[in-house]
Design an enzyme around this catalytic site. Structure first.
Site, PDB file in Angstrom:
ATOM      1  N   HIS A  77       0.856  -1.185   0.000  1.00 13.60           N
ATOM      2  CA  HIS A  77       0.000   0.000   0.000  1.00 13.60           C
ATOM      3  C   HIS A  77       0.893   1.237   0.000  1.00 13.60           C
ATOM      4  CE1 HIS A  77      -3.959  -1.908   1.719  1.00 13.60           C
ATOM      5  NE2 HIS A  77      -3.495  -2.523   0.649  1.00 13.60           N
ATOM      6  N   TYR A 205      -9.608   5.365   6.417  1.00 12.45           N
ATOM      7  CA  TYR A 205      -9.890   5.830   7.772  1.00 12.45           C
ATOM      8  C   TYR A 205     -10.971   6.900   7.658  1.00 12.45           C
ATOM      9  CZ  TYR A 205      -5.697   3.537   9.614  1.00 12.45           C
ATOM     10  OH  TYR A 205      -4.753   2.604  10.010  1.00 12.45           O
ATOM     11  N   PRO A 296      -5.299   0.167  18.215  1.00  9.88           N
ATOM     12  CA  PRO A 296      -4.968  -0.308  16.872  1.00  9.88           C
ATOM     13  C   PRO A 296      -5.008   0.768  15.790  1.00  9.88           C
ATOM     14  CG  PRO A 296      -7.198  -0.954  17.452  1.00  9.88           C
ATOM     15  CD  PRO A 296      -6.597  -0.346  18.694  1.00  9.88           C
ATOM     16  N   LYS A 300       0.447  -0.037  15.052  1.00  4.74           N
ATOM     17  CA  LYS A 300       1.807  -0.087  15.598  1.00  4.74           C
ATOM     18  C   LYS A 300       2.131  -1.353  16.375  1.00  4.74           C
ATOM     19  CE  LYS A 300       3.287   3.669  13.889  1.00  4.74           C
ATOM     20  NZ  LYS A 300       3.935   3.432  12.609  1.00  4.74           N
ATOM     21  N   TYR A 390       3.212   6.817  10.181  1.00  6.05           N
ATOM     22  CA  TYR A 390       2.512   5.585   9.834  1.00  6.05           C
ATOM     23  C   TYR A 390       3.457   4.562   9.225  1.00  6.05           C
ATOM     24  CZ  TYR A 390      -1.651   2.839   8.697  1.00  6.05           C
ATOM     25  OH  TYR A 390      -2.604   1.865   8.650  1.00  6.05           O
TER      26      TYR A 390
END
Length: 396
Positions: A77, A205, A296, A300, A390
């Site tokens: 991704h 998200y 979550p 991580k 991220y």
């Protein structure tokens, strides 16, 4: 009654999850002996569905050690999408940081490492019981009963607690020698597996006045999705239509619609942050969830565990090959440096994207949250900050 058997090893590892097996694998490649003791069965671990995003550094650790199925079976991704009130904003990880993340479920990581340890003749004991650890400041000892009922005493130079969030190893450290940090959140995730095509090529998200949602993928025909809920929610009381109604409210809009299908699994996941400091006591070293857990939202958990393992392997490798304690003596401080960065990012992402219970209709809270999201998503520097955190602070 069968007599207890004794065995010596350089490193005894409690826990055969991905962290414990990764450490055992790295030690094997360096010529360092280890034995792994696990109370669960191999099948039970394999069928425990957990998070599925790997940072570039975690992928490098796997591939560099010869465990490279992630490159064949995982999905790279290069970014992710933030949807705010139904409007999509893509964050280009690759363009902003030069790094991607990989969608690869944790149970697949476990299967790969378990198969590799088996192929290499690794000493991994599943389905053990009656485990006890002693002599943490001297030569650690592990006593346990194996899957066939045989009693064992294992003597090691070093003991590693990689035995998860309910760590037995962690509990053996005297209260006076540890500090525990804990935060519980007022919301949870309602998670589902659904038999449906992918709704999007990358994670979504979603932030909306109705609450948070996350749209993830597993395969071409099975997807993982979540939406914010009360921690006391009973998933058994929800119908498929009620679940999809909540997901539509939070994600659909501006021409985008989720691809739906039968719900084949549902679970409620509470949110907690936890850190145990230090991550060493005598010759016991903690790694992964035994030392820390995160919400979550920032993906991580496993990545932090692999970072611990990388540092711990380098420390033990130096110790056994040179006798120097320089790296083992600083392991906890170096690991906690990354842990607290990840704790902050996970907390920040969680508060950025979720609706706080009791404030759903609070005009100031909602307007302020939207202002923060616009400040980030409309700024290349803001998007770059999200991308850097991220993908895992490469080289830092």
């Amino acid at each position: 009654m069968a007599q207890s058997r004794t065995q010596k090893t350089q490193v005894a590892i409690m826990g055969a999850g991905p962290a414990g097996l990764m450490l055992s694998h790295l030690l094997y490649r360096a010529g360092i002996d280890s034995t792994v003791v696990e109370i669960r069965s191999r099948d039970a671990i394999s069928h425990t569905i957990r998070a599925g995003i790997l940072e570039a550094g975690s992928v490098d650790l796997l591939v560099g050690s010869g465990v490279d199925n992630v490159l064949r079976n995982g999905h790279e991704h290069e970014g992710t999408e933030f949807r705010v009130n139904g409007e999509g904003h893509r964050i280009d990880f690759k363009g902003l940081t030069g790094q991607s993340v990989w969608l690869y479920p944790q149970n697949e990581v476990f299967d790969d490492l378990a198969a590799q340890r088996e192929a290499d003749g690794g000493d991994v004991r599943y389905s053990c019981s009656d485990t006890q650890i002693t002599d943490l400041t001297g030569k650690p000892k592990v006593t346990f009963k194996d899957s066939e009922g045989q009693d064992w005493e294992l003597e090691a130079d070093v003991l590693v607690g990689a035995d998860g969030s309910r760590s037995h190893c962690r509990q053996q450290i005297p209260e006076a020698d540890r500090t525990r940090y804990f935060q519980e959140y007022p919301f949870a995730w309602f998670g589902i597996l659904t038999e449906a095509p992918r709704s999007a090529p990358e994670l979504i998200y979603a932030n909306s006045a109705h609450g948070f949602a996350l749209i993830s993928q597993r395969t071409d025909t099975v997807q993982r999705m979540y939406f914010q809920c009360d921690p006391k929610t009973d998933p058994a009381g929800w119908t498929d239509e009620q679940i999809w109604e909540q997901l539509r409210l939070r994600v659909n809009g501006n021409g985008f619609e989720l691809k739906e299908g039968p719900v084949i699994d549902k679970v409620v996941l509470p949110f907690r942050s936890f850190v145990h400091a230090p991550m060493r006591h005598g010759n016991l070293f903690l790694a992964g969830d035994a030392a820390h857990t995160v919400p979550p939202t920032g993906a991580k958990g496993l990545n932090l565990a692999f970072h611990d393992v990388r540092l711990l392997f380098e420390s033990l490798d130096s110790y056994f090959k040179t006798g120097s304690t320089a790296l083992v003596d600083t392991y906890s401080d170096r690991a906690l440096d990354r842990v607290w960065k990840a704790q902050y990012f996970s907390y920040w992402m969680t508060t950025l994207l979720h609706t706080v219970p009791g404030e759903e209709n609070h005009a100031f809270f909602r307007a302020r949250q939207l202002g923060e999201l616009r400040s980030l998503l409309e700024s290349e520097h803001g998007r770059a900050y999200i991308a850097e955190c991220y993908t895992g602070w490469q080289g830092k």
